[in-house]
Scaffold this motif. Structure first.
Motif, PDB file in Angstrom:
ATOM      1  N   ASP A  77       7.136   7.751 -28.726  1.00 56.13           N
ATOM      2  CA  ASP A  77       7.435   9.174 -28.534  1.00 56.13           C
ATOM      3  C   ASP A  77       8.635   9.393 -27.623  1.00 56.13           C
ATOM      4  N   GLY A  78       8.897   8.449 -26.730  1.00 53.35           N
ATOM      5  CA  GLY A  78      10.100   8.535 -25.921  1.00 53.35           C
ATOM      6  C   GLY A  78       9.859   8.542 -24.428  1.00 53.35           C
ATOM      7  N   VAL A  79      10.962   8.434 -23.689  1.00 57.36           N
ATOM      8  CA  VAL A  79      10.932   8.353 -22.227  1.00 57.36           C
ATOM      9  C   VAL A  79      11.987   9.304 -21.661  1.00 57.36           C
ATOM     10  N   VAL A  80      11.622  10.041 -20.611  1.00 59.02           N
ATOM     11  CA  VAL A  80      12.574  10.825 -19.830  1.00 59.02           C
ATOM     12  C   VAL A  80      12.557  10.269 -18.414  1.00 59.02           C
ATOM     13  N   ALA A  81      13.724   9.800 -17.957  1.00 58.10           N
ATOM     14  CA  ALA A  81      13.842   9.202 -16.624  1.00 58.10           C
ATOM     15  C   ALA A  81      14.656  10.135 -15.731  1.00 58.10           C
ATOM     16  N   VAL A  82      14.049  10.573 -14.627  1.00 57.75           N
ATOM     17  CA  VAL A  82      14.679  11.525 -13.715  1.00 57.75           C
ATOM     18  C   VAL A  82      15.012  10.797 -12.418  1.00 57.75           C
ATOM     19  N   HIS A  83      16.311  10.728 -12.090  1.00 60.58           N
ATOM     20  CA  HIS A  83      16.745   9.964 -10.923  1.00 60.58           C
ATOM     21  C   HIS A  83      17.533  10.827  -9.933  1.00 60.58           C
ATOM     22  N   LEU A  84      17.641  10.322  -8.703  1.00 57.24           N
ATOM     23  CA  LEU A  84      18.375  11.054  -7.681  1.00 57.24           C
ATOM     24  C   LEU A  84      19.843  11.176  -8.045  1.00 57.24           C
ATOM     25  N   SER A  85      20.495  12.145  -7.413  1.00 57.03           N
ATOM     26  CA  SER A  85      21.864  12.520  -7.757  1.00 57.03           C
ATOM     27  C   SER A  85      22.808  11.328  -7.852  1.00 57.03           C
ATOM     28  N   ARG A  86      23.637  11.345  -8.886  1.00 51.32           N
ATOM     29  CA  ARG A  86      24.646  10.295  -9.037  1.00 51.32           C
ATOM     30  C   ARG A  86      25.696  10.368  -7.930  1.00 51.32           C
ATOM     31  N   ASP A 101      21.807  -0.803 -23.048  1.00 46.12           N
ATOM     32  CA  ASP A 101      21.416  -2.174 -23.363  1.00 46.12           C
ATOM     33  C   ASP A 101      20.128  -2.253 -24.174  1.00 46.12           C
ATOM     34  N   MET A 102      19.492  -1.125 -24.415  1.00 43.74           N
ATOM     35  CA  MET A 102      18.206  -1.125 -25.112  1.00 43.74           C
ATOM     36  C   MET A 102      18.393  -0.951 -26.613  1.00 43.74           C
ATOM     37  N   ASP A 103      17.460  -1.515 -27.377  1.00 48.90           N
ATOM     38  CA  ASP A 103      17.491  -1.361 -28.830  1.00 48.90           C
ATOM     39  C   ASP A 103      17.120   0.053 -29.257  1.00 48.90           C
ATOM     40  N   ALA A 104      16.223   0.689 -28.517  1.00 44.86           N
ATOM     41  CA  ALA A 104      15.755   2.035 -28.868  1.00 44.86           C
ATOM     42  C   ALA A 104      16.358   3.074 -27.931  1.00 44.86           C
ATOM     43  N   ALA A 105      17.677   2.995 -27.723  1.00 45.44           N
ATOM     44  CA  ALA A 105      18.342   3.868 -26.758  1.00 45.44           C
ATOM     45  C   ALA A 105      18.193   5.342 -27.103  1.00 45.44           C
ATOM     46  N   ASP A 106      18.029   5.672 -28.393  1.00 38.46           N
ATOM     47  CA  ASP A 106      17.914   7.073 -28.796  1.00 38.46           C
ATOM     48  C   ASP A 106      16.587   7.687 -28.367  1.00 38.46           C
ATOM     49  N   ARG A 107      15.656   6.878 -27.882  1.00 40.71           N
ATOM     50  CA  ARG A 107      14.340   7.389 -27.472  1.00 40.71           C
ATOM     51  C   ARG A 107      14.211   7.499 -25.956  1.00 40.71           C
ATOM     52  N   VAL A 108      15.308   7.324 -25.224  1.00 42.34           N
ATOM     53  CA  VAL A 108      15.262   7.415 -23.757  1.00 42.34           C
ATOM     54  C   VAL A 108      16.341   8.390 -23.291  1.00 42.34           C
ATOM     55  N   ARG A 109      15.959   9.335 -22.448  1.00 41.21           N
ATOM     56  CA  ARG A 109      16.890  10.292 -21.861  1.00 41.21           C
ATOM     57  C   ARG A 109      16.913  10.076 -20.347  1.00 41.21           C
ATOM     58  N   VAL A 110      18.115  10.042 -19.762  1.00 45.03           N
ATOM     59  CA  VAL A 110      18.262   9.869 -18.315  1.00 45.03           C
ATOM     60  C   VAL A 110      18.800  11.171 -17.717  1.00 45.03           C
ATOM     61  N   VAL A 111      18.117  11.671 -16.696  1.00 42.21           N
ATOM     62  CA  VAL A 111      18.449  12.957 -16.082  1.00 42.21           C
ATOM     63  C   VAL A 111      18.967  12.749 -14.667  1.00 42.21           C
ATOM     64  N   ASP A 112      20.101  13.364 -14.350  1.00 40.44           N
ATOM     65  CA  ASP A 112      20.597  13.445 -12.979  1.00 40.44           C
ATOM     66  C   ASP A 112      19.918  14.655 -12.343  1.00 40.44           C
ATOM     67  N   SER A 113      19.064  14.426 -11.351  1.00 39.21           N
ATOM     68  CA  SER A 113      18.311  15.522 -10.741  1.00 39.21           C
ATOM     69  C   SER A 113      19.178  16.428  -9.885  1.00 39.21           C
ATOM     70  N   TYR A 141      12.911  16.608 -21.809  1.00 38.46           N
ATOM     71  CA  TYR A 141      14.214  16.429 -21.156  1.00 38.46           C
ATOM     72  C   TYR A 141      14.727  17.761 -20.615  1.00 38.46           C
ATOM     73  N   GLU A 142      14.663  18.812 -21.415  1.00 38.52           N
ATOM     74  CA  GLU A 142      15.160  20.125 -20.989  1.00 38.52           C
ATOM     75  C   GLU A 142      14.353  20.680 -19.818  1.00 38.52           C
ATOM     76  N   ALA A 143      13.061  20.382 -19.773  1.00 40.35           N
ATOM     77  CA  ALA A 143      12.244  20.836 -18.641  1.00 40.35           C
ATOM     78  C   ALA A 143      12.749  20.249 -17.335  1.00 40.35           C
ATOM     79  N   ALA A 144      13.089  18.963 -17.361  1.00 40.78           N
ATOM     80  CA  ALA A 144      13.619  18.316 -16.162  1.00 40.78           C
ATOM     81  C   ALA A 144      14.983  18.865 -15.797  1.00 40.78           C
ATOM     82  N   VAL A 145      15.865  19.003 -16.778  1.00 36.90           N
ATOM     83  CA  VAL A 145      17.222  19.489 -16.529  1.00 36.90           C
ATOM     84  C   VAL A 145      17.200  20.916 -15.981  1.00 36.90           C
TER      85      VAL A 145
END
Length: 287
Positions: A77-86, A101-113, A141-145
């Motif tokens: 179903d996917g992953v949303v990763a929320v990290h501290l400010s870049r 580097d992941m095979d399933a990169a389309d299923r992971v979203r990375v959020v800059d908090s 993803y949009e909820a975190a953003v």
């Protein structure tokens, strides 16, 4: 299954909340002398006044392992990763590289908090709540953003030496006035740590901290977090004043800054984060 939400240990979410909402926490590193320890995993004893203590981000390899395990748990179903400010850490960049580097990169979203501490934690919580409601990956993803964009953070510190040394606060921002007679009140703006004002006494500084948070919270209810490092009485005072001045407060979390942030902020730091409108976002279109 459901989308799985990941954050890093700097988010400062209490363990009971990460357990309740199924949030996966990736540890950052604290360097104590010649030892590297993982925040939230390894026991850490720190002299926050020592010059031999520093921090480092998680590596792309470490984050890739965390993301892959979370993706497996989500059953695709996917992953949303929320990290501290870049602007404050290389963790977000490491997360982006890990996804490449992941095979399933389309299923992971990375959020800059766009923040740190519970300014990362509350957007993480918003995402986890949306995921629990059955939302699809893009909606989580949009909820975190959205929560990250609305969040406002204010931090009262005793000193700024470590922040200047680490490049997280410009020398020009704090050159005027002695920290022996003034208390720097900082704020996070678009992910950057900036000086808001300097206050003459600690009691007035608490008042200015509360006033800034109340102004930012607005009148439509807000999620509020109070953080401190070795200053529980101050946190109690600030949280009590916030409850009095924000009668429509939706939730209040009080937590201590972890070592990865405490190394830079110093003992006695007190911060307040507000998310106007709160973190319980509508679930319309969750599927």
């Amino acid at each position: 299954m459901a989308v799985v939400v990941v954050t890093d240990s700097s988010s400062s979410l209490p363990a009971e909340l990460t357990a309740e909402w199924g949030i996966v926490v990736a540890p950052l590193h604290v360097l104590v002398g010649d030892r590297t320890v993982r925040e939230g995993v390894d026991p850490i004893e720190i002299d926050y006044s020592a010059d031999t203590v520093s921090t480092s981000a998680a590596s792309p390899g470490e984050l890739r392992e965390v993301y892959e395990q979370a993706l497996e748990r989500s059953r695709g179903d996917g992953v949303v990763a929320v990290h501290l400010s870049r602007q404050l850490s290389a963790t977000w960049e490491a997360g982006v590289q890990a996804v490449r580097d992941m095979d399933a990169a389309d299923r992971v979203r990375v959020v800059d908090s766009l923040g740190a501490g519970l300014a990362t934690g509350l957007p993480t919580l918003a995402a986890a709540r949306r995921a629990r409601a059955g939302a699809a990956l893009d909606a989580v993803y949009e909820a975190a953003v959205t929560a990250a964009r609305r969040a406002r953070t204010f931090i009262l510190v005793n000193r700024t030496e470590q922040l200047r040394k680490g490049g997280r606060l410009s020398s020009a921002a704090v050159f005027f006035g002695s920290e022996l007679v003034t208390k720097p009140l900082l704020q996070i703006v678009e992910g950057r740590l900036e000086l808001r004002e300097k206050v003459r006494t600690r009691s007035k500084a608490y008042g200015r901290l509360v006033a800034a948070a109340v102004e930012a919270a607005g009148t439509d209810g807000a999620a509020v977090a109070v953080q401190h490092l070795g200053a529980p009485e101050a946190a109690d005072i600030v949280s009590g004043q916030l409850r009095e001045q924000l009668p429509d407060i939706r939730e209040l979390i009080v937590a201590e800054f972890g070592p990865a942030l405490g190394v830079h902020l110093g003992v006695g730091a007190v911060g307040v984060l507000v998310v106007p409108g709160g973190c319980d976002l509508p679930t319309d279109g969750a599927g």
